[in-house]
Design an enzyme around this catalytic site. Structure first.
Site, PDB file in Angstrom:
ATOM      1  N   GLY A  66      26.927  39.256  40.913  1.00  0.00           N
ATOM      2  CA  GLY A  66      26.639  39.159  39.551  1.00  0.00           C
ATOM      3  C   GLY A  66      27.754  38.323  38.885  1.00  0.00           C
ATOM      4  O   GLY A  66      28.613  38.012  39.755  1.00  0.00           O
TER       5      GLY A  66
ATOM      6  N   GLY B   6      31.047  38.306  38.418  1.00  0.00           N
ATOM      7  CA  GLY B   6      32.275  39.163  38.747  1.00  0.00           C
ATOM      8  C   GLY B   6      33.553  38.746  37.981  1.00  0.00           C
ATOM      9  O   GLY B   6      34.547  39.623  38.007  1.00  0.00           O
ATOM     10  N   ARG B   7      33.654  37.468  37.675  1.00  0.00           N
ATOM     11  CA  ARG B   7      34.920  37.154  37.126  1.00  0.00           C
ATOM     12  C   ARG B   7      34.704  36.236  35.728  1.00  0.00           C
ATOM     13  O   ARG B   7      35.360  35.585  35.427  1.00  0.00           O
ATOM     14  CB  ARG B   7      36.083  36.398  37.850  1.00  0.00           C
ATOM     15  CG  ARG B   7      35.439  35.236  38.630  1.00  0.00           C
ATOM     16  CD  ARG B   7      36.634  34.553  39.348  1.00  0.00           C
ATOM     17  NE  ARG B   7      36.218  33.546  40.369  1.00  0.00           N
ATOM     18  CZ  ARG B   7      36.865  32.761  40.885  1.00  0.00           C
ATOM     19  NH1 ARG B   7      38.330  33.001  40.718  1.00  0.00           N
ATOM     20  NH2 ARG B   7      36.722  31.669  41.461  1.00  0.00           N
TER      21      ARG B   7
ATOM     22  N   GLY C 175      38.833  39.423  39.271  1.00  0.00           N
ATOM     23  CA  GLY C 175      38.449  38.929  37.850  1.00  0.00           C
ATOM     24  C   GLY C 175      39.070  37.706  37.296  1.00  0.00           C
ATOM     25  O   GLY C 175      38.666  37.422  36.159  1.00  0.00           O
TER      26      GLY C 175
ATOM     27  N   ASP D  51      22.654  31.774  44.362  1.00  0.00           N
ATOM     28  CA  ASP D  51      23.074  32.219  43.128  1.00  0.00           C
ATOM     29  C   ASP D  51      23.910  30.931  42.273  1.00  0.00           C
ATOM     30  O   ASP D  51      24.366  31.282  41.162  1.00  0.00           O
ATOM     31  CB  ASP D  51      23.945  33.522  43.209  1.00  0.00           C
ATOM     32  CG  ASP D  51      25.058  33.250  44.649  1.00  0.00           C
ATOM     33  OD1 ASP D  51      24.844  32.892  45.458  1.00  0.00           O
ATOM     34  OD2 ASP D  51      26.306  33.175  43.921  1.00  0.00           O
TER      35      ASP D  51
ATOM     36  N   ASP E 283      29.327  25.637  38.734  1.00  0.00           N
ATOM     37  CA  ASP E 283      30.241  26.530  39.694  1.00  0.00           C
ATOM     38  C   ASP E 283      31.028  26.026  40.812  1.00  0.00           C
ATOM     39  O   ASP E 283      30.506  26.018  41.980  1.00  0.00           O
ATOM     40  CB  ASP E 283      29.250  27.745  40.018  1.00  0.00           C
ATOM     41  CG  ASP E 283      29.917  29.187  40.404  1.00  0.00           C
ATOM     42  OD1 ASP E 283      31.208  29.175  40.073  1.00  0.00           O
ATOM     43  OD2 ASP E 283      29.405  30.012  40.915  1.00  0.00           O
TER      44      ASP E 283
END
Length: 450
Positions: free
Chosen positions: A86, A88-89, A122, A250, A260
């Protein structure tokens, strides 16, 4: 334009996200603000002090989300299903409408730990933020629909990483994106057999990103849209010579917008097996395998939607991908060559001729498109380009070669050595001038191509 806040994500309900708090950082030093992107969402009028308050300390923007949301999703990572991931950072910080009337997100990277951080801190390295600025600026200039690096603020922490010199500097990055809903968002709901929320998410995506209302055929319409948009992304990756590096499910946005960026690279030449990630030892996401990888990810969306739709219409919707990819890679190459399309019977053989000549000669990709803009290759391009030169003769230019960029001695490129050199100047002497100059050079190239 005026800032127009939105809160559309709240329609989905708290099964889709976790409210979180941003980390508190020792410092907040503004290193990059994208006023060009900010103008599109009405935020270019912020002072630097206001900018740092919102994008370094994450004080809420008026009228939008009053608390950041870490989004929940699953995904296949190098073809292995992972239900433990999910945001996460990072988190969704705000939503708004842009100057085209589109719903946009401001999301973060390196803003602190969330329930999905697992054993991570994070955080984001400053180098990672600089690399993402370079990737997104270059892709935007080359006609790839991408998230935009909106803000980069150095945060004053020392980070330790196992794959690069440590300690290293830290940063918080903010991205402007056309949504953050991933194929993995649908996979998570299918994994838990949550048909009600699958239908809710399908309607949300259709309504906010494709301008359509839900109905009995909503799943197959959504899948057809995603297949077409991601096929377009794959085609433009190839024409840009870009290797994303980690095309996990993802990391695939259902709007077909690239985002990303981790171990990305621009390929120096048309090398089908060129990889971006040192850990991609099997070449799963190599340059020439990217269309296959993205198609496989879209298949995972189709598999998820089988819980709320019949199989046959989903299979039919998937058939959009191969045809769209062939059309889009040709369109993107012609755009980069400054030529008008002539139709599939001419354009597809041209793509094949370009690939064959580039592979045979190991000609740099950026040099070829720079020299060939307008459709005429210099005489220095010898016999291996004879067949290609003959095909190019049948095309008309879409714009003249009259921008000053075309008089430069070499094309604007973004190969790894230059990326490392730009970072070295920052790391060793806190010299940001090379990054500023490179962003300006990339945007100048974009003006010449546009």
């Amino acid at each position: 334009m005026a800032f127009t806040p939105q809160q559309a994500i709240l329609e989905l309900g708290d099964a889709f996200y976790d409210p979180v708090h941003a980390a508190r950082f020792p410092q907040a030093i503004l290193r990059f603000r994208n006023d060009r992107a900010a103008a599109e969402v009405g935020l270019d009028g912020l002072s630097d002090e206001q900018w740092i308050a919102h994008f370094g300390r994450f004080e809420p923007l008026p009228g939008t989300l009053q608390q950041p949301l870490a989004l929940r999703y699953h995904g296949h990572q190098f073809r292995v299903y992972n239900p433990e991931i999910g945001d996460g950072r990072g988190f969704l910080f705000a939503q708004m409408t842009d100057d085209q009337g589109r719903l946009m997100d401001l999301g973060t990277k390196g803003s602190g730990q969330t329930p999905w951080s697992r054993f991570g801190d994070g955080r984001l390295t400053l180098k990672g933020g600089v690399r993402e600025i370079l990737a997104t600026e270059m892709l935007e200039a080359l006609g790839v629909e991408t998230s935009r690096s909106f803000s980069l603020i150095e945060t004053g922490e020392e980070l330790h990483r196992g794959d690069e010199p440590s300690p290293t500097r830290s940063a918080a990055l903010v991205r402007l994106s056309h949504g953050h809903i991933r194929i993995g968002t649908f996979q998570r709901l299918a994994y838990s057999q949550d048909t009600e929320n699958l239908q809710r998410l399908t309607g949300y995506v259709l309504r906010h990103y494709y301008g359509e209302e839900a109905g009995d055929d909503a799943p197959q319409r959504l899948l057809a849209h995603v297949a077409a948009r991601t096929a377009r992304m794959a085609g433009r990756f190839m024409a840009a010579g870009f290797v994303h590096g980690v095309l996990n499910s993802d990391n695939i946005n259902v709007t077909g917008e690239s985002f990303d960026y981790g171990p990305w690279r621009f390929a120096p030449s048309w090398a089908p097996g060129f990889t971006a990630a040192y850990f991609d030892q099997s070449g799963l996401y190599a340059f020439s395998r990217q269309p296959e990888a993205i198609y496989w990810d879209v298949m995972q969306l189709a598999s998820s939607l089988r819980l709320i739709a019949e199989e046959a219409p989903l299979i039919e919707a998937m058939e959009v991908f191969p045809e769209t990819f062939q059309r889009e890679v040709a369109s993107a190459m012609l755009w980069r060559l400054g030529l008008k399309p002539r139709g599939p019977e001419h354009d597809r053989p041209l793509v094949g001729a370009i690939e064959a000549a580039l592979v045979e000669t190991d000609t740099p990709i950026d040099r070829f498109f720079f020299d060939g803009f307008g459709g005429k290759l210099p005489e220095s391009y010898g016999e291996p380009f004879a067949a290609l030169r003959a095909r190019l003769a049948g095309y008309e230019p879409r714009k003249p070669r009259d921008h000053e960029y075309w008089s430069d001695p070499a094309p604007c490129a973004m190969l790894i050595d230059e990326v490392e050199a730009i970072w070295a100047r920052i790391a060793q002497g806190d010299d940001w001038a090379p990054l500023t100059a490179k962003v300006a050079a990339i945007r100048r190239m974009g003006e010449a191509l546009a």
